[in-house]
Design an enzyme around this catalytic site. Structure first.
Site, PDB file in Angstrom:
ATOM      1  NE  ARG A  39      49.841  41.985  42.335  1.00 53.09           N
ATOM      2  CZ  ARG A  39      50.481  40.949  41.796  1.00 53.09           C
ATOM      3  NH1 ARG A  39      49.799  39.962  41.271  1.00 53.09           N
ATOM      4  NH2 ARG A  39      51.795  40.893  41.801  1.00 53.09           N
ATOM      5  CG  PHE A  95      51.588  40.493  48.518  1.00 51.89           C
ATOM      6  CD1 PHE A  95      52.247  40.552  47.309  1.00 51.89           C
ATOM      7  CD2 PHE A  95      50.225  40.778  48.560  1.00 51.89           C
ATOM      8  CE1 PHE A  95      51.584  40.900  46.157  1.00 51.89           C
ATOM      9  CE2 PHE A  95      49.535  41.129  47.393  1.00 51.89           C
ATOM     10  CZ  PHE A  95      50.225  41.198  46.187  1.00 51.89           C
ATOM     11  CE  LYS A 123      46.036  30.635  40.401  1.00 46.58           C
ATOM     12  NZ  LYS A 123      45.208  31.606  39.736  1.00 46.58           N
ATOM     13  CE  LYS A 133      45.052  33.353  45.017  1.00 39.54           C
ATOM     14  NZ  LYS A 133      44.045  34.366  44.809  1.00 39.54           N
ATOM     15  CD  GLU A 165      53.279  36.217  51.372  1.00 38.26           C
ATOM     16  OE1 GLU A 165      52.354  37.025  51.217  1.00 38.26           O
ATOM     17  OE2 GLU A 165      54.453  36.467  51.065  1.00 38.26           O
ATOM     18  CD  GLU A 194      44.440  40.996  46.779  1.00 40.75           C
ATOM     19  OE1 GLU A 194      45.470  41.246  46.106  1.00 40.75           O
ATOM     20  OE2 GLU A 194      43.406  40.506  46.269  1.00 40.75           O
TER      21      GLU A 194
END
Ligand code: ATP
Length: 612
Positions: free
Chosen positions: A267, A352, A445, A262, A260, A312
């Site tokens: 958040r 997400f 990540k 970032k 995905e 996010e």
């Protein structure tokens, strides 16, 4: 339990250092408490009245406490002038000790722990006109009703200065021991204690409320703990990412994965139940009032249903139908003029994950299944390596992703999103559960900054600081000592002395904060090869960039049993002042440091690809 007895327990804890002994001492104290008292005691040993997400701060100004002490002395017929009190406070520097030394001992009707807690809660909730005076009055009565030793702890508590060094991990260990006591050498029933610890931690990860976990354990035992499930209104501790250096490493590690964009914003964990919604931050603080458009849209989209989901939030740039950079988005993090600012910089929320829907927990379901449910609820505007990522039309949209097992495709997607100005990508195991409160390879990540030798900034908890020298003399601070956290042992382990990265004003502000946190000698749980001029309680977290990670005989960070050397940062510099969104326990962990070292080693030896 009588509060005076509880205060004796706190005094014993205060004299204890080392997590094992602290946990043992605390468990002995807990064994004498009822379930209701357990919750109250657990909040209080952490200097709180409620779990932190409930936002019930006690922090009273020293001047109010001083006036309450003065008033209590008047009631007890041994008055002192305000000037006299101030002078004595300057001499001790500790309002708790001042209260203890002045208030007379002697017979009093006993006051219970629950009553003290309830009275403190009532005091903290007084608000509006005249509330200052009421607070002073009620606090003075409380101080006069308890023993001098109790007054010491009440005094420190109301000022937010109860420093027992009891963190989440110590509380969990103590609770374990109330179920399965540890033998002196720590070996007996070790496996059973480990199991109970996992169950308790699992329950804590679901409700973020140690008071509740403690009360349920005391009341219903382990069976009650196993029944704790996610609840709307109680934030779930957030799942976190591991890092790797390239698409190749990611695919090698987790195979076919969802990858995905970032996003670099805030958040939000969003809880909805019927017409009510609440938002929680990465740090589990309630942010509902800051982001009203998200709170409203959540209620609309779920229309009477209940859910917990995460996304996010990013500032929306209407002119370019795009997102604002983080520096602009962050201006939405404010308590005042919220509505005005929200029309200037409205937010979009890229969803997400979904953890709970209509009374059913989805956390144990595989990611791919949760994603399917999510896509049924939120619009998908762009998928995969398309043109550019268009923001959703409404407030919510599903995050953009590709599903692939081709490392080259991961890297292509990475390049694409970075070119669009995003931070990088997050790869997710397709069969991964939502791993509440833990950092593992379910989410990985890959960030832009990974091109340098040391692949990322690290977040360090500050454990001490040094007096300034030369041009920095006037600032009173020249460098800080930073540490990583080891959740296994509860230790903060030194990793770098950092003397650059802040402006003069930044250093001055940092010193003012650290001064308040000073301790005599190293705080419990701090392990350091260097001795700073001043030790501080690990509370402040800063982000640090360095040229390299090296092995070091001086620092203890990441050192394993039998190893001589820990890790150290070479040429470290701060890239942020104190990070309000992170607690000391959220600092980079010792294990992460080892992995960063591994990434760096591979990078330097030319293995592991570019990774962006
Ligand atoms: P951490 O939160 O892991 O301690 P951090 O605050 O530095 O560290 P990163 O690890 O760099 O954050 O990134 C993780 C964060 O990225 C998440 O907490 C979330 O806020 C954000 N994020 C952005 N896009 C996504 C996404 N698609 N999926 C999950 N998280 C995302």
């Amino acid at each position: 339990m009588i509060f005076d007895r509880f205060a004796e327990g706190l005094e014993a804890l205060e004299k204890t250092s080392g997590r094992i002994d602290l946990a043992k001492g605390l468990s002995n104290l807990l064994l004498d408490l009822s379930p209701d008292e357990t919750a109250k005691a657990l909040y209080m040993v952490q200097g709180q009245l409620m779990p932190s997400f409930a936002g019930e701060p006690m922090g009273m100004a020293g001047s109010l406490l001083l006036r309450a002490i003065g008033r209590a002395l008047e009631t007890l017929k041994s008055p002192l002038s305000e000037a006299d009190l101030k002078e004595r406070l300057a001499a001790t520097g500790d309002p708790g000790l001042l209260a203890e030394s002045l208030l007379p001992s002697g017979e009093r009707p006993p006051v219970s722990l629950a009553e003290v807690y309830d009275r403190l809660l009532a005091i903290s909730r007084l608000s509006g006109a005249g509330s200052q005076e009421d607070k002073i009055l009620h606090l003075s009565r409380l101080l006069a009703d308890v023993s001098p030793l109790s007054a010491r702890f009440v005094g420190r508590f109301v000022m937010g200065r109860l420093r027992l060094g009891v963190g989440d991990a110590t509380i969990l260990d103590a609770l374990v021991q109330t179920e399965v006591p540890a033998s002196d050498d720590g070996t007996a029933r070790k496996a059973e204690r480990k199991k109970v610890r996992e169950e308790l931690e699992g329950a804590y990860n679901l409700c973020s409320d140690l008071g509740r976990v403690g009360a349920v354990l005391r009341e219903e035992g382990r069976a009650g703990i196993r029944k704790i499930s996610p609840m709307v209104g109680y934030p779930v501790r957030m799942a976190l990412c591991e890092r790797l250096g390239s698409g190749e490493e990611i695919v090698e590690k987790i195979g076919r994965a969802a990858v995905e964009s970032k996003y670099d914003g805030f958040r939000c964990q969003i809880h909805v139940d019927g017409k009510v919604s609440r938002l929680f931050s990465r740090n589990l603080e309630e942010t509902t009032a800051m982001f009203p458009e998200i709170a409203r849209a959540a209620v609309e989209i779920f229309a009477g249903r209940s859910a917990i989901f995460e996304g996010e939030a990013l500032g929306y740039d209407a002119e370019n139908d795009s997102y604002h950079p983080f520096q602009v988005t962050i201006t939405r993090k404010r308590k005042h003029n919220v509505l005005e600012k929200s029309s200037e910089i409205p937010l979009k929320c890229l969803v997400f994950d979904i953890l709970y829907l209509d009374g059913v927990s989805l956390m144990e379901r595989p990611f791919s299944e949760r994603r399917k449910i999510l896509e049924g609820l939120f619009p998908v505007r762009v998928r995969g390596i398309a043109d550019r990522e268009l923001p959703p039309e409404g407030v919510f949209g599903a995050s953009r992703l590709i599903v692939t097992e081709d490392p080259h495709e991961v890297d292509l997607f990475f390049d694409e999103v970075v070119e669009e100005g995003f931070e990088g990508v997050i790869a997710k195991r397709l069969d991964g559960v939502y791993a509440a409160g833990s950092r593992n390879f379910n989410w990985i990540k890959l960030k832009r900054s990974y091109k340098s030798a040391l692949s990322d900034t690290v977040d360090l908890a500050l454990i001490g600081y040094y007096r300034g020298k030369g041009l920095r003399t006037k600032l009173g601070i020249g460098a800080v000592l930073g540490a990583v956290y080891d959740p296994g042992t509860g230790e903060f382990q030194s990793v770098a002395r950092i003397g650059s990265g802040l402006s003069e004003e930044g250093w001055r502000d940092l010193r003012a904060i650290l001064e308040e946190l000073r301790t005599e000698g190293p705080p419990a749980g701090v392990v350091s090869g260097l001795v700073p001029d001043f030790w501080v309680r690990p509370t402040v977290v800063v982000s640090v960039l360095a040229d390299e990670l090296t092995r070091s005989p001086t620092h203890r960070a990441g050192r394993r049993e039998g190893e001589e050397e820990g890790f150290a940062l070479r040429f470290p510099r701060m890239v942020s002042g104190p990070r309000g969104d992170k607690r000391a326990e959220d600092a980079t962990t010792a294990d992460e440091l080892r992995r960063l070292y591994e990434i760096q080693r591979q990078r330097l030896s030319g293995k592991g690809g570019e990774g962006g």
